[in-house]
Each structure stands twice: as structure tokens, then as C-alpha cells.
Design a protein around this motif. Structure first.
Motif, PDB file in Angstrom:
ATOM      1  N   ILE A 137      53.632   5.526  51.206  1.00  0.00           N
ATOM      2  CA  ILE A 137      53.652   6.505  50.122  1.00  0.00           C
ATOM      3  C   ILE A 137      54.710   7.554  50.434  1.00  0.00           C
ATOM      4  N   VAL A 138      55.553   7.861  49.454  1.00  0.00           N
ATOM      5  CA  VAL A 138      56.550   8.917  49.651  1.00  0.00           C
ATOM      6  C   VAL A 138      56.379   9.889  48.489  1.00  0.00           C
ATOM      7  N   ALA A 139      56.130  11.152  48.838  1.00  0.00           N
ATOM      8  CA  ALA A 139      55.934  12.178  47.816  1.00  0.00           C
ATOM      9  C   ALA A 139      57.222  12.962  47.597  1.00  0.00           C
ATOM     10  N   VAL A 140      57.616  13.072  46.341  1.00  0.00           N
ATOM     11  CA  VAL A 140      58.845  13.779  45.978  1.00  0.00           C
ATOM     12  C   VAL A 140      58.541  14.916  45.005  1.00  0.00           C
ATOM     13  N   GLN A 141      59.233  16.032  45.231  1.00  0.00           N
ATOM     14  CA  GLN A 141      59.073  17.173  44.323  1.00  0.00           C
ATOM     15  C   GLN A 141      60.429  17.856  44.197  1.00  0.00           C
ATOM     16  N   CYS A 182      65.336   7.585  37.952  1.00  0.00           N
ATOM     17  CA  CYS A 182      66.385   6.733  38.507  1.00  0.00           C
ATOM     18  C   CYS A 182      67.617   7.599  38.789  1.00  0.00           C
ATOM     19  N   ALA A 183      68.262   7.328  39.916  1.00  0.00           N
ATOM     20  CA  ALA A 183      69.427   8.137  40.286  1.00  0.00           C
ATOM     21  C   ALA A 183      70.547   7.296  40.884  1.00  0.00           C
ATOM     22  N   GLY A 184      71.033   6.360  40.100  1.00  0.00           N
ATOM     23  CA  GLY A 184      72.141   5.544  40.597  1.00  0.00           C
ATOM     24  C   GLY A 184      71.766   4.194  41.159  1.00  0.00           C
ATOM     25  N   TYR A 185      70.498   3.969  41.396  1.00  0.00           N
ATOM     26  CA  TYR A 185      70.049   2.688  41.926  1.00  0.00           C
ATOM     27  C   TYR A 185      69.197   2.001  40.872  1.00  0.00           C
ATOM     28  N   LYS A 186      68.932   0.724  41.088  1.00  0.00           N
ATOM     29  CA  LYS A 186      68.119  -0.009  40.112  1.00  0.00           C
ATOM     30  C   LYS A 186      66.698   0.533  40.062  1.00  0.00           C
ATOM     31  N   LEU A 187      66.132   0.839  41.233  1.00  0.00           N
ATOM     32  CA  LEU A 187      64.760   1.342  41.281  1.00  0.00           C
ATOM     33  C   LEU A 187      64.674   2.855  41.225  1.00  0.00           C
ATOM     34  N   PRO A 188      63.593   3.376  40.635  1.00  0.00           N
ATOM     35  CA  PRO A 188      63.439   4.838  40.580  1.00  0.00           C
ATOM     36  C   PRO A 188      63.339   5.349  42.019  1.00  0.00           C
ATOM     37  N   GLU A 189      63.795   6.557  42.271  1.00  0.00           N
ATOM     38  CA  GLU A 189      63.827   7.125  43.619  1.00  0.00           C
ATOM     39  C   GLU A 189      62.508   7.033  44.403  1.00  0.00           C
ATOM     40  N   PRO A 190      61.385   7.427  43.819  1.00  0.00           N
ATOM     41  CA  PRO A 190      60.128   7.361  44.594  1.00  0.00           C
ATOM     42  C   PRO A 190      59.859   5.944  45.103  1.00  0.00           C
ATOM     43  N   GLY A 223      56.268  20.860  52.564  1.00  0.00           N
ATOM     44  CA  GLY A 223      55.097  20.723  51.720  1.00  0.00           C
ATOM     45  C   GLY A 223      55.445  21.196  50.328  1.00  0.00           C
ATOM     46  N   PRO A 224      54.499  21.143  49.406  1.00  0.00           N
ATOM     47  CA  PRO A 224      54.786  21.554  48.026  1.00  0.00           C
ATOM     48  C   PRO A 224      55.168  23.034  48.022  1.00  0.00           C
ATOM     49  N   SER A 225      56.206  23.376  47.271  1.00  0.00           N
ATOM     50  CA  SER A 225      56.632  24.775  47.264  1.00  0.00           C
ATOM     51  C   SER A 225      56.718  25.385  45.875  1.00  0.00           C
ATOM     52  N   SER A 226      56.580  24.563  44.870  1.00  0.00           N
ATOM     53  CA  SER A 226      56.650  25.122  43.522  1.00  0.00           C
ATOM     54  C   SER A 226      55.571  24.493  42.659  1.00  0.00           C
ATOM     55  N   ASP A 227      55.620  24.765  41.380  1.00  0.00           N
ATOM     56  CA  ASP A 227      54.612  24.181  40.497  1.00  0.00           C
ATOM     57  C   ASP A 227      55.177  22.916  39.846  1.00  0.00           C
ATOM     58  N   ALA A 228      56.338  22.487  40.352  1.00  0.00           N
ATOM     59  CA  ALA A 228      56.941  21.259  39.815  1.00  0.00           C
ATOM     60  C   ALA A 228      56.043  20.080  40.188  1.00  0.00           C
ATOM     61  N   PRO A 229      56.013  19.040  39.352  1.00  0.00           N
ATOM     62  CA  PRO A 229      55.160  17.886  39.628  1.00  0.00           C
ATOM     63  C   PRO A 229      55.482  17.158  40.928  1.00  0.00           C
ATOM     64  N   VAL A 230      54.425  16.718  41.603  1.00  0.00           N
ATOM     65  CA  VAL A 230      54.560  15.953  42.839  1.00  0.00           C
ATOM     66  C   VAL A 230      54.431  14.494  42.406  1.00  0.00           C
ATOM     67  N   ILE A 231      55.503  13.738  42.601  1.00  0.00           N
ATOM     68  CA  ILE A 231      55.513  12.334  42.199  1.00  0.00           C
ATOM     69  C   ILE A 231      55.570  11.448  43.436  1.00  0.00           C
ATOM     70  N   VAL A 232      54.640  10.504  43.523  1.00  0.00           N
ATOM     71  CA  VAL A 232      54.622   9.638  44.700  1.00  0.00           C
ATOM     72  C   VAL A 232      55.026   8.201  44.370  1.00  0.00           C
ATOM     73  N   GLY A 233      55.813   7.631  45.260  1.00  0.00           N
ATOM     74  CA  GLY A 233      56.255   6.246  45.105  1.00  0.00           C
ATOM     75  C   GLY A 233      55.332   5.456  46.025  1.00  0.00           C
ATOM     76  N   VAL A 234      54.905   4.280  45.582  1.00  0.00           N
ATOM     77  CA  VAL A 234      54.002   3.448  46.381  1.00  0.00           C
ATOM     78  C   VAL A 234      54.581   2.049  46.534  1.00  0.00           C
TER      79      VAL A 234
END
Length: 246
Positions: free
Chosen positions: A66-70, A222-230, A42-53
Motif C-alpha cells: 500500500i502506498v499513500a499519496v497526498q 496519471c502523470a506520464g505513465y500508463k498506470l495512475p501514480e498510486p 504524515g498527512p499535513s493538509s486536508d487534501a485527500p489521502v489516496i492509496v494505491g494497492v
DNA sequence: GCGACAG
DNA sequence: ATCTTGTCGC
């Protein structure tokens, strides 16, 4: 439906109004898909929670994922399978997929700080693409990431550009906005070294984000792929869920 | 009528 | 979006 889209575009904010510092967003490398290593509970810091849809389809049903990344880690995944009733019509995508997406977001327990949609935001005939539509309905900051251009004109040719390159997408006669208005950007997230060429992404503000910040956020995600990670993760998750339903 | 058109 | 084999390149 078109009248409603004009109201949504009117209610949308195409200027930065984020609950976090966009410059602090960064994803070092590809994010692991699930609990295979760096997933937290679950969320553990105050860093933004970004969701991919993203969505996948089986007959007349939509699988919304939906995938939530933090902090570069998946913290939650949620999905919904919904009966579709409206066909796909360019310009009216939100009326077909918006409901299913809202159903999936309701299954999420964390509060997103930003949503990344598969499709356009402001790059839309009436400046109300699915990213803008859902963003306004939830009053959630959002951006749209499309693989092809719906409308508007690139300020310069987009072919064969190097990774990191971007150019404005300006409103033309096909967009209900002052001619020349920057409604998004063509952004080259990835490129081959030689021969073959990869098409750029067409990114645009959904709600509460400017066009320039949208480009910067997608760049950071983006981390090496065409689409952003989320988005890439939601894409894969949608296929995963779809496989279980057939 | 013709062309253009996210997922 | 979805239906799919082969193929190029690291």
C-alpha cells in the motif's frame, strides 16, 4: 462465494459519495517513490489521502503493498506478507487477494479517502470485482484499474486511440446487470506518437464512486505513465518488498 | 461440450 | 501474477 458477491454488489454504491471534491484531485508529475525528496512524515493538509494497492507473489505467499499519496507526495507505505489458500479463478479474485490486502491496510496509520485497486470493480460478472468487494467491506470509496477487460463490451473499438480518450464499457449477457448498463470505461491513459500502440486501461467504480468520476479520477492520477501514480508506486513497492523476502 | 475469463 | 532476451525509440 457467488452469492456473497451478489450481496456485496447490492450493498455497493455506484454513485458519488466522496469525502472530497474529485475535481480538486491532481498529480502534476511522477511522484518520487520514497524518501528521496518529497516525502512527508504524515498527512499535513486536508487534501485527500489516496492509496494505491498492488501485490506481488512468492510461492504461495502474497506480498500486499500500500502506498499513500497526498498532494502529489508519498506520505506512508505499508505492506503484509500473507499465506495464500485459494487459487486464482477469474471472477473470484477477491477471495484470493482480499484478505492479504486487508492485512496490509491494517498496517497503515493514515486514514485513506480513496483506494485505487489493481483489478476490476463493477466490471465483473456479478458487479463485485475486488475493488468493490474490499471497498464495501471497509466502506471506503474505491476504484478498480485493470489492464485487460474481464467482461462487458466497449461501446466502440478501442484500438489506437489517443491519450485522454475513453468509451463506456456496457453490460452484455455476461454481466448480471440490465443490458447496456455502463459498468465502467476503457480509458487511454497514454499513447505513442507513431507505430506501436498501447492498450487502454479498464477502469470501473469500486464503491461510492460513479463510472464517470472513476474515469476522471484515474485521469487526474496519471502523470506520464500508463498506470495512475498510486498504482505504479504500489507496484514498485511490492516488488521491493518481495526482493527482501527471497 | 465449447468458449471466455481481473491478478 | 510469474518466467526472461533482445530491441525500438527518445
Amino acid at each position: 462465494m457467488e452469492a456473497l458477491q451478489r450481496e456485496i454488489a447490492d450493498a455497493a454504491a455506484f454513485a458519488d459519495d466522496l469525502p472530497f471534491d474529485p475535481d480538486a484531485v491532481a498529480v502534476d508529475g511522477p511522484v518520487e517513490a520514497d524518501a528521496s525528496g518529497n516525502e512527508r512524515l504524515g498527512p499535513s493538509s486536508d487534501a485527500p489521502v489516496i492509496v494505491g494497492v498492488d501485490q506481488a507473489f512468492l510461492d504461495e505467499r502474497a506480498v500486499s503493498a500500500i502506498v499513500a499519496v497526498q498532494d502529489g507526495a508519498v506520505i506512508e507505505r505499508a505492506h503484509a506478507v500473507t499465506q495464500l489458500s485459494i487459487p486464482y479463478i477469474p471472477g473470484l479474485l477477491a477471495f484470493r487477494e482480499g484478505g492479504p490486502i486487508l492485512a496490509a491496510i491494517e498496517e497503515l496509520s493514515v486514514e485513506p479517502d480513496l483506494a485505487v485497486f489493481d483489478g476490476s470493480g463493477r466490471i465483473h460478472f456479478r458487479q463485485a470485482g475486488i475493488a468493490t468487494h474490499v471497498g464495501v467491506v471497509l466502506d471506503l470509496p474505491s476504484v478498480g484499474v485493470a489492464k485487460t477487460l474481464l467482461c462487458g463490451e466497449p461501446a466502440e473499438p478501442v484500438d489506437g486511440r489517443p491519450a485522454g480518450w475513453s468509451t463506456p464499457i456496457e453490460a452484455g449477457p455476461d454481466v448480471e446487470a440490465p443490458e447496456g448498463t455502463t459498468i465502467g470505461h476503457a480509458y487511454q491513459s497514454r499513447q505513442w506518437d507513431r507505430s506501436q500502440s498501447i492498450n487502454p486501461l479498464y477502469v470501473s467504480p469500486g464503491h461510492r464512486v460513479s463510472a464517470a468520476t472513476t474515469r476522471d479520477l484515474v485521469d487526474a492520477l496519471c502523470a506520464g505513465y500508463k498506470l495512475p501514480e498510486p498504482t505504479r508506486l504500489a507496484d514498485r513497492y511490492a516488488d521491493e518488498v518481495k526482493a527482501e523476502y527471497e
